[in-house]
Design a protein around this motif. Structure first.
Motif, PDB file in Angstrom:
ATOM      1  N   TYR A  11      -1.312   2.524   3.183  1.00 61.79           N
ATOM      2  CA  TYR A  11      -2.512   2.351   2.323  1.00 61.79           C
ATOM      3  C   TYR A  11      -3.743   2.374   3.126  1.00 61.79           C
ATOM      4  N   TYR A 140     -10.272  18.698   3.553  1.00 65.11           N
ATOM      5  CA  TYR A 140      -9.414  17.404   2.714  1.00 65.11           C
ATOM      6  C   TYR A 140      -7.992  17.976   2.689  1.00 65.11           C
ATOM      7  N   CYS A 158      -6.881   5.527   7.397  1.00 64.09           N
ATOM      8  CA  CYS A 158      -7.768   5.060   6.127  1.00 64.09           C
ATOM      9  C   CYS A 158      -8.927   6.395   6.024  1.00 64.09           C
ATOM     10  N   PRO A 159      -8.704   7.062   4.962  1.00 58.78           N
ATOM     11  CA  PRO A 159      -9.412   8.166   4.394  1.00 58.78           C
ATOM     12  C   PRO A 159     -10.748   7.566   4.260  1.00 58.78           C
ATOM     13  N   GLY A 162     -16.985   7.098   3.361  1.00 56.79           N
ATOM     14  CA  GLY A 162     -18.554   6.199   3.295  1.00 56.79           C
ATOM     15  C   GLY A 162     -18.898   6.222   4.833  1.00 56.79           C
ATOM     16  N   LYS A 201       0.032  -1.118  -5.371  1.00 52.74           N
ATOM     17  CA  LYS A 201      -0.698  -0.007  -5.540  1.00 52.74           C
ATOM     18  C   LYS A 201      -1.036   0.291  -7.309  1.00 52.74           C
ATOM     19  N   ARG A 203      -2.044   3.077  -9.810  1.00 57.81           N
ATOM     20  CA  ARG A 203      -2.269   4.412  -9.922  1.00 57.81           C
ATOM     21  C   ARG A 203      -2.175   4.894 -11.462  1.00 57.81           C
TER      22      ARG A 203
HETATM   23  C1  LIG Z   1     -11.681  10.904   0.270  1.00 60.96           C
HETATM   24  C2  LIG Z   1     -11.677   9.374   0.400  1.00 60.96           C
HETATM   25  C3  LIG Z   1     -12.602   8.576   0.749  1.00 60.96           C
HETATM   26  C4  LIG Z   1     -12.286   7.242   0.890  1.00 60.96           C
HETATM   27  N1  LIG Z   1     -13.554   6.532   1.566  1.00 60.96           N
HETATM   28  C5  LIG Z   1     -13.362   5.346   1.912  1.00 60.96           C
HETATM   29  C6  LIG Z   1     -14.257   4.574   2.648  1.00 60.96           C
HETATM   30  O1  LIG Z   1     -15.431   5.012   2.855  1.00 60.96           O
HETATM   31  N2  LIG Z   1     -13.939   3.150   3.007  1.00 60.96           N
HETATM   32  C7  LIG Z   1     -12.692   2.735   2.642  1.00 60.96           C
HETATM   33  O2  LIG Z   1     -12.328   1.400   3.008  1.00 60.96           O
HETATM   34  N3  LIG Z   1     -11.920   3.530   1.979  1.00 60.96           N
HETATM   35  C8  LIG Z   1     -12.018   4.633   1.353  1.00 60.96           C
HETATM   36  N4  LIG Z   1     -11.204   5.272   0.876  1.00 60.96           N
HETATM   37  C9  LIG Z   1      -9.801   4.440   0.369  1.00 60.96           C
HETATM   38  C10 LIG Z   1      -9.536   4.671  -1.078  1.00 60.96           C
HETATM   39  O3  LIG Z   1     -10.442   3.479  -1.575  1.00 60.96           O
HETATM   40  C11 LIG Z   1      -7.931   4.177  -1.285  1.00 60.96           C
HETATM   41  O4  LIG Z   1      -7.248   5.483  -0.960  1.00 60.96           O
HETATM   42  C12 LIG Z   1      -7.722   3.987  -2.717  1.00 60.96           C
HETATM   43  O5  LIG Z   1      -8.408   2.669  -3.202  1.00 60.96           O
HETATM   44  C13 LIG Z   1      -6.201   3.864  -3.000  1.00 60.96           C
HETATM   45  O6  LIG Z   1      -5.775   2.907  -2.178  1.00 60.96           O
HETATM   46  P1  LIG Z   1      -4.578   3.232  -1.111  1.00 60.96           P
HETATM   47  O7  LIG Z   1      -4.858   4.294  -0.345  1.00 60.96           O
HETATM   48  O8  LIG Z   1      -4.274   1.899  -0.383  1.00 60.96           O
HETATM   49  O9  LIG Z   1      -3.310   3.413  -2.007  1.00 60.96           O
HETATM   50  C14 LIG Z   1     -11.163   6.629   0.382  1.00 60.96           C
HETATM   51  C15 LIG Z   1     -10.496   7.409  -0.062  1.00 60.96           C
HETATM   52  C16 LIG Z   1     -10.441   8.651   0.061  1.00 60.96           C
HETATM   53  C17 LIG Z   1      -9.021   9.686  -0.557  1.00 60.96           C
END
Ligand SMILES: Cc1cc2nc3c(=O)[nH]c(=O)nc-3n(C[C@H](O)[C@H](O)[C@H](O)COP(=O)(O)O)c2cc1C
Length: 213
Positions: A11, A140, A158-159, A162, A201, A203
């Motif tokens: 997550y 990516y 954590c991707p 931001g 989750k 989706r």
């Molecule tokens: C390209 C990308 C950018 C994201 N940027 C942020 C971010 O800046 N900060 C953050 O807390 N989460 C960020 N996220 C996380 C997403 O909010 C999260 O992956 C999505 O809500 C799905 O939840 P999960 O990854 O926990 O399954 C990002 C995800 C992706 C794929």
């Protein structure tokens, strides 16, 4: 381990355990995982900066809107694309094609050189904005592969999009290397009190996400 289990375990980690550091041998494995990511033309026009230094992570925090993952993670992966491709960048990769494939049964110098000409025509001929977008997309693909690899090794991540790319570029002096930051991946180990790990989750339902023909 089952890949679906790993993906359900993963997550977007918002709180890392600052006491747990990814071992050097696991970092080496993650490097190998991300190195094996595919890229358009196989050119990998990006660099991945891996920051362990706490002072530097702290310095980057304001550029990431104070999202704590950036400072609290064990290692911060900064995916950077080339700002612009030069002919030498292509030549450098083509040298690798020759060097690594020279002993292949079906290796052909002419074939590889022809491939290089095609790559140059396509890549150097791109309109600058299109080229820049294309370069970022490659990051990516590598990001996705690294995230899955992390999950499979039970390493959290954590991707993150931001963040202010221009500020990160400045702090890491990326401009001088013809690089720009595209996406971040703080990695490490979740804190027990990160509430996000307990969320179900969400989706899209399959009927909206897929179309079987
Ligand atoms: C390209 C990308 C950018 C994201 N940027 C942020 C971010 O800046 N900060 C953050 O807390 N989460 C960020 N996220 C996380 C997403 O909010 C999260 O992956 C999505 O809500 C799905 O939840 P999960 O990854 O926990 O399954 C990002 C995800 C992706 C794929």
């Amino acid at each position: 381990m089952n890949i679906i289990d790993s993906l359900n375990w993963r997550y977007a980690t918002t709180k890392f355990d600052t006491q747990r550091i990814i071992s050097d041998s696991d970092i080496d494995k993650l490097k190998e995982i991300v190195k094996l990511a595919p890229s358009s033309w196989g050119m990998q026009f990006y660099k991945i900066i891996i920051i362990k230094d706490n002072e530097l992570k702290q310095k980057l925090l304001p550029a990431a809107y104070n999202q704590n993952q950036v400072a609290d993670c064990s290692h911060l992966f900064v995916f950077c694309s080339l700002k612009k491709v030069f002919e030498e960048d292509i030549n450098q990769m083509i040298d690798e094609f020759h060097r690594l494939r020279v002993n292949d049964d079906n290796y052909s110098k002419e074939g590889t050189d022809k491939y290089a000409s095609g790559a140059k025509k396509s890549i150097l001929g791109m309109e600058p904005k299109k080229q820049s977008e294309w370069l970022k997309k490659q990051c990516y693909i590598a990001l996705g592969q690294l995230m899955v690899g992390c999950a499979d090794m039970r390493i959290d991540s954590c991707p993150m999009e931001g963040f202010k790319s221009d500020e990160v570029d400045e702090i890491l002096d990326l401009q001088s290397q013809n690089l720009t930051s595209v996406v971040l991946l703080p990695s490490g180990y979740r804190s027990e009190d990160d509430k996000y790990q307990h969320k179900t989750k969400v989706r899209k339902p399959n009927n909206l996400l897929f179309e079987d023909k």
